[in-house]
Enzyme design. Sequence first.
Site, PDB file in Angstrom:
ATOM      1  N   ASP A  69       0.196  -7.768   1.558  1.00 42.38           N
ATOM      2  CA  ASP A  69       0.521  -6.344   1.604  1.00 42.38           C
ATOM      3  C   ASP A  69       2.032  -6.124   1.629  1.00 42.38           C
ATOM      4  O   ASP A  69       2.539  -5.291   2.382  1.00 42.38           O
ATOM      5  CB  ASP A  69      -0.128  -5.665   2.806  1.00 42.38           C
ATOM      6  CG  ASP A  69      -0.084  -4.127   2.683  1.00 42.38           C
ATOM      7  OD1 ASP A  69       0.041  -3.636   1.545  1.00 42.38           O
ATOM      8  OD2 ASP A  69      -0.151  -3.444   3.717  1.00 42.38           O
ATOM      9  N   SER A  86       4.948   2.604   7.802  1.00 39.44           N
ATOM     10  CA  SER A  86       4.635   1.404   7.038  1.00 39.44           C
ATOM     11  C   SER A  86       5.821   0.964   6.193  1.00 39.44           C
ATOM     12  O   SER A  86       6.411   1.772   5.468  1.00 39.44           O
ATOM     13  CB  SER A  86       3.439   1.650   6.110  1.00 39.44           C
ATOM     14  OG  SER A  86       2.244   1.560   6.816  1.00 39.44           O
ATOM     15  N   HIS A 129       0.815  -1.214   0.000  1.00 39.04           N
ATOM     16  CA  HIS A 129       0.000   0.000   0.000  1.00 39.04           C
ATOM     17  C   HIS A 129       0.852   1.269   0.000  1.00 39.04           C
ATOM     18  O   HIS A 129       0.351   2.359  -0.287  1.00 39.04           O
ATOM     19  CB  HIS A 129      -0.985   0.003   1.179  1.00 39.04           C
ATOM     20  CG  HIS A 129      -0.372   0.257   2.518  1.00 39.04           C
ATOM     21  ND1 HIS A 129      -0.023  -0.752   3.394  1.00 39.04           N
ATOM     22  CD2 HIS A 129      -0.043   1.416   3.154  1.00 39.04           C
ATOM     23  CE1 HIS A 129       0.475  -0.231   4.501  1.00 39.04           C
ATOM     24  NE2 HIS A 129       0.470   1.082   4.376  1.00 39.04           N
TER      25      HIS A 129
END
Length: 408
Positions: A171, A245, A141
């Site tokens: 992911d 992230s 993402h």
Amino acid sequence: MKVPRLLRFLLSYTAIGLLVAAVIIGLRPDLVGMQTGNNAAPNDRNGNGAAAPATQTLAPPIQPRTGPVSYADAVEQAQPAVVNIYTAKTVQEAPHPLFDDPFFRRFFGDVAPHRPRERTQTSLGSGVIFSEQGYVITNNHVIEDADQIQVLLADGREALASVVGRDPETDLAVLRIELDRLPVIQLADDRALRVGDVVLAIGNPFGVGQTVTMGIVSATGRDQLGLTTFENFIQTDAAINPGNSGGALINAEGRLVGINTAIFSRTGGHQGIGFAIPAHLAVSVLQSIVEEGRVVRGWIGVQAQSLTPMLAESFDLAAAQGIVISGVLRGGPADRAGLRPGDIITHIEGEPAADAQALLERVTDKRPGSELRLDLLRDGEARTVTVAVGERPAQDERQPAPRQPRLP
């Protein structure tokens, strides 16, 4: 008969000494090694000649492990291999509907911005260098739909990155940069993690620059969060915020245990519940993408759900342990092997079937072309079925819709 004065003097002080000793023994018998009442020694005998009940002894205190005063050495080892990632993509903004109105355009003509306008949208994240060849792992993402990806190293060097491959179902994404003398992260065995272990999160929160936060492992094996298809998250209270992230979660020795991925938050900020993808899963995805060009997983073509007490009662089963096949893809591996909706899987490769997640993990770990043995119940009759495992079809990339966790 008269008592000599010296003898009277000695007798008086002896009496005083005996009196003081009696008072001390009465108040503090422990000072002279005596025990009374419930503190009687275990080998004392009661009136019946039986041994008096032993008093409960205190266990020796647990000696706590001494931790380092500083984690600077661990950070110094891991930090060079953690990178900041900046992405840019071109998006089109639709004009206001008013500009398409004929009456409005009579006055403004083509001067009015009735055509879509383009603008550049930027975002940020983090990544981890896994090899000297320039392979970097981050979250899918973070780089999804990006037209340009720029990587900034801790030593100040910059490079444009190319996408080697992506795996939306975990992911994860693999990038590559062309630079020399790259620092490489050291790996730990994340399967040995215990709740309470100290961990540190390294990343680029809010774009302020590389930042280190500390916490502990709050839980392992977290799933059913609605984030990805394959969920086996490490939960931590180390602060993870937007921009973290794809960054590193390391242990107190500076070795990688996870890739920071998501936070559980009602405000969008840190609330002490963050999630990281285990390092061994990230390594598996990296190897598959580099060697195969894609992530290769096993697949048998079924829909399954864990056996609940209500379902167990409806199937007239004594225990609610197993997996119910709720759907079988026509022409898929399971269909060709003879599996049917309503079959109850009790064992997978000889091991008890815990839940539907366990079936998913066992199937996807299988190489296409291998076989999977399933023990099941059908109409109360025990059967064994061998399924020829196929390759899991690629799915369209989609943004998961989490119930609460956010993707920072």
